[in-house]
Design a protein around this motif. Structure first.
Motif, PDB file in Angstrom:
ATOM      1  N   MET A 181       0.813  -1.190  -0.017  1.00 24.29           N
ATOM      2  CA  MET A 181       0.013   0.095   0.110  1.00 24.29           C
ATOM      3  C   MET A 181       0.925   1.159   0.002  1.00 24.29           C
ATOM      4  SD  MET A 181      -2.913   1.133   2.605  1.00 24.29           S
ATOM      5  CE  MET A 181      -1.807   1.875   4.054  1.00 24.29           C
ATOM      6  N   MET A 182       1.778   1.348   0.796  1.00 20.74           N
ATOM      7  CA  MET A 182       2.918   2.411   0.647  1.00 20.74           C
ATOM      8  C   MET A 182       3.553   2.647  -0.479  1.00 20.74           C
ATOM      9  SD  MET A 182       2.320   3.520   3.823  1.00 20.74           S
ATOM     10  CE  MET A 182       1.855   3.119   5.504  1.00 20.74           C
ATOM     11  N   ASN A 183       3.781   1.850  -1.392  1.00 23.35           N
ATOM     12  CA  ASN A 183       4.304   1.895  -2.601  1.00 23.35           C
ATOM     13  C   ASN A 183       3.427   2.156  -3.804  1.00 23.35           C
ATOM     14  OD1 ASN A 183       6.987   1.396  -1.591  1.00 23.35           O
ATOM     15  ND2 ASN A 183       6.808  -1.045  -1.864  1.00 23.35           N
ATOM     16  N   SER A 184       2.163   2.289  -3.396  1.00 22.09           N
ATOM     17  CA  SER A 184       1.348   2.573  -4.499  1.00 22.09           C
ATOM     18  C   SER A 184       1.223   4.129  -4.500  1.00 22.09           C
ATOM     19  CB  SER A 184      -0.216   2.184  -3.776  1.00 22.09           C
ATOM     20  OG  SER A 184      -1.220   2.572  -4.864  1.00 22.09           O
ATOM     21  N   ARG A 185       0.927   4.518  -5.901  1.00 26.68           N
ATOM     22  CA  ARG A 185       0.777   6.074  -6.335  1.00 26.68           C
ATOM     23  C   ARG A 185      -0.670   6.209  -6.196  1.00 26.68           C
ATOM     24  NH1 ARG A 185       4.622   6.510 -11.652  1.00 26.68           N
ATOM     25  NH2 ARG A 185       6.492   5.928 -10.739  1.00 26.68           N
ATOM     26  N   LYS A 186      -1.636   5.380  -5.927  1.00 31.17           N
ATOM     27  CA  LYS A 186      -2.891   5.943  -5.390  1.00 31.17           C
ATOM     28  C   LYS A 186      -3.202   6.845  -4.524  1.00 31.17           C
ATOM     29  CE  LYS A 186      -4.739   1.660  -7.836  1.00 31.17           C
ATOM     30  NZ  LYS A 186      -5.481   0.386  -7.790  1.00 31.17           N
ATOM     31  N   VAL A 187      -4.175   7.531  -4.624  1.00 35.65           N
ATOM     32  CA  VAL A 187      -4.526   8.552  -3.494  1.00 35.65           C
ATOM     33  C   VAL A 187      -5.795   7.917  -2.890  1.00 35.65           C
ATOM     34  CG1 VAL A 187      -5.329  10.847  -2.686  1.00 35.65           C
ATOM     35  CG2 VAL A 187      -3.414  10.480  -4.463  1.00 35.65           C
ATOM     36  N   PHE A 188      -5.769   7.281  -1.608  1.00 34.77           N
ATOM     37  CA  PHE A 188      -6.875   6.670  -1.251  1.00 34.77           C
ATOM     38  C   PHE A 188      -7.738   7.490  -0.496  1.00 34.77           C
ATOM     39  CE2 PHE A 188      -3.378   3.193  -1.622  1.00 34.77           C
ATOM     40  CZ  PHE A 188      -4.081   2.366  -2.520  1.00 34.77           C
ATOM     41  N   GLY A 189      -8.973   7.516  -0.542  1.00 38.08           N
ATOM     42  CA  GLY A 189     -10.077   8.339  -0.168  1.00 38.08           C
ATOM     43  C   GLY A 189     -10.399   7.573   1.367  1.00 38.08           C
ATOM     44  N   LEU A 190     -10.213   6.233   1.439  1.00 28.31           N
ATOM     45  CA  LEU A 190     -10.430   5.406   2.657  1.00 28.31           C
ATOM     46  C   LEU A 190      -9.432   4.251   2.787  1.00 28.31           C
ATOM     47  CD1 LEU A 190     -12.093   4.325   4.847  1.00 28.31           C
ATOM     48  CD2 LEU A 190     -13.553   3.079   3.121  1.00 28.31           C
ATOM     49  N   ILE A 191      -8.928   4.270   3.636  1.00 30.63           N
ATOM     50  CA  ILE A 191      -7.988   3.000   4.114  1.00 30.63           C
ATOM     51  C   ILE A 191      -8.502   2.141   5.340  1.00 30.63           C
ATOM     52  CG2 ILE A 191      -5.620   2.323   5.076  1.00 30.63           C
ATOM     53  CD1 ILE A 191      -4.626   5.028   3.869  1.00 30.63           C
ATOM     54  N   ILE A 192      -8.763   0.844   4.996  1.00 30.38           N
ATOM     55  CA  ILE A 192      -9.255  -0.162   5.930  1.00 30.38           C
ATOM     56  C   ILE A 192      -7.905  -0.799   6.595  1.00 30.38           C
ATOM     57  CG2 ILE A 192     -10.651  -2.042   6.838  1.00 30.38           C
ATOM     58  CD1 ILE A 192     -12.652  -0.908   4.545  1.00 30.38           C
ATOM     59  N   LEU A 193      -7.681  -0.750   7.776  1.00 29.86           N
ATOM     60  CA  LEU A 193      -6.233  -1.476   8.451  1.00 29.86           C
ATOM     61  C   LEU A 193      -6.834  -2.385   9.156  1.00 29.86           C
ATOM     62  CD1 LEU A 193      -3.267  -0.901   8.593  1.00 29.86           C
ATOM     63  CD2 LEU A 193      -3.564   0.624  10.216  1.00 29.86           C
ATOM     64  N   PHE A 194      -6.037  -3.729   8.980  1.00 27.07           N
ATOM     65  CA  PHE A 194      -6.342  -4.724   9.954  1.00 27.07           C
ATOM     66  C   PHE A 194      -5.017  -4.894  10.664  1.00 27.07           C
ATOM     67  CE2 PHE A 194      -9.571  -5.420   7.034  1.00 27.07           C
ATOM     68  CZ  PHE A 194     -10.502  -6.233   7.609  1.00 27.07           C
ATOM     69  N   VAL A 195      -5.365  -5.079  11.876  1.00 23.47           N
ATOM     70  CA  VAL A 195      -4.239  -5.202  12.946  1.00 23.47           C
ATOM     71  C   VAL A 195      -4.599  -6.200  13.966  1.00 23.47           C
ATOM     72  CG1 VAL A 195      -3.514  -2.667  12.749  1.00 23.47           C
ATOM     73  CG2 VAL A 195      -4.915  -3.108  14.382  1.00 23.47           C
ATOM     74  N   LYS A 196      -3.555  -6.648  14.711  1.00 27.46           N
ATOM     75  CA  LYS A 196      -3.932  -7.760  15.638  1.00 27.46           C
ATOM     76  C   LYS A 196      -4.292  -7.018  16.816  1.00 27.46           C
ATOM     77  CE  LYS A 196      -0.556 -11.267  14.627  1.00 27.46           C
ATOM     78  NZ  LYS A 196       0.535 -12.113  14.883  1.00 27.46           N
ATOM     79  N   GLY A 197      -3.573  -5.899  17.299  1.00 33.77           N
ATOM     80  CA  GLY A 197      -4.374  -5.037  18.390  1.00 33.77           C
ATOM     81  C   GLY A 197      -4.246  -5.936  19.546  1.00 33.77           C
TER      82      GLY A 197
END
Length: 291
Positions: free
Chosen positions: A94-110
């Motif tokens: 995702m960090m290497n993508s050139r797209k401008v994301f309007g929404l990011i859904i982040l999955f973490v262990k938490g």
């Protein structure tokens, strides 16, 4: 269930979160989270725009299909946007993508472990779009506030809360209604409804309006990404506005003012399919607005 607010970001989290972050304000659980009041949907065939959505995992785990289904359902329910969803099994993609994301859904262990590296934290904090965090536990909550997470959803509640969270994000996104372009050295606003079609001309593009035209130094790929769903690339060198289409012939699109726009053979099938789908969609929106 308790609702928490931190700065300008809203959260649905369990009661135990108040113990972890005592500096937060609590507000009534029945409070409408849509920016201090209900924001009415403004469905219009001229306001549809493309929203890039990223679903990323910080721990390399597989992204559940349920997440993609909930995003698609929220987009369909809102009706104002077209979604281009990309899934990443690690943060690097995702960090290497050139797209401008309007929404990011982040999955973490938490689970209290270091879910994100410092550089990833910094990049997410500066991200242009809203972030929804889906976690197995409450261990990531403090870091979620640090990067400005819009909603914190527990994994066990994803089926019922993720779609609603995405819907709340969409309510804050202003539907695109035009392009801001540099024309003859001046910054100009060009409403979508003024654009009949666009033609590529070398390293420039010619935007044809009702009686005039403008030349800009932009690629067709760039313009197409900024335009709404009413626009389709019917030829390598042409983009047409569906709102002004009278009919589609074998090798051209005839506009309502009788102008003709070329259509390539390999793009004609897709053009006809998407045009009919667009017409059906705008008809449904019109019927819903009349109710």
């Amino acid at each position: 269930m308790m609702v928490l607010v931190f700065n300008e970001y809203w959260f649905y989290v369990g009661n135990e979160a108040a113990v972890l972050l005592s500096e937060l304000q609590t507000i009534p659980p029945l409070f409408n989270l849509r920016k201090w009041g209900h924001m009415k949907k403004q469905s219009s065939k001229k306001s549809l725009r493309l929203v890039h959505v990223a679903i990323a995992s910080s721990c390399g785990s597989r992204i559940p299909q349920e997440a993609e289904k909930r995003v698609a359902a929220a987009m369909e329910s809102d009706g104002r946007f077209e979604c281009q969803l990309t899934s990443y099994q690690n943060m690097a993609g995702m960090m290497n993508s050139r797209k401008v994301f309007g929404l990011i859904i982040l999955f973490v262990k938490g689970d209290g472990a270091d879910d994100l590296k410092p550089e990833e934290m910094r990049r997410l904090k500066n991200a242009a779009g809203r972030i929804i965090c889906v976690a197995e536990g409450m261990g990531f909550l403090k870091d979620a506030f640090r990067i400005g997470v819009f909603r914190y959803v527990l994994w066990k509640d994803m089926a019922k809360e993720l779609e609603e969270a995405v819907g709340d994000v969409l309510q804050e996104i202003e539907p695109a209604s035009g392009l801001r372009l540099t024309i003859k050295g001046e910054d100009k606003w060009v409403p979508f409804e003024d654009i009949y079609y666009i033609e590529a001309f070398g390293d420039e593009a010619i935007i044809y309006k009702k009686d005039t035209y403008s030349t800009v130094r932009k690629t067709m790929d760039y313009l197409l990404e900024q335009l709404g769903n009413a626009f389709y690339r019917c030829h390598k060198s042409y983009i047409v506005n569906f709102d002004y289409v009278q009919r589609i012939d074998s090798d051209s699109v005839i506009l309502k003012d009788a102008r003709s726009v070329p259509v390539s053979v390999r793009r004609r099938g897709g053009l006809v399919k998407i045009y009919h789908r667009y017409e059906e969609g705008t008809q449904r929106l019109s019927e819903n607005n009349d109710v």
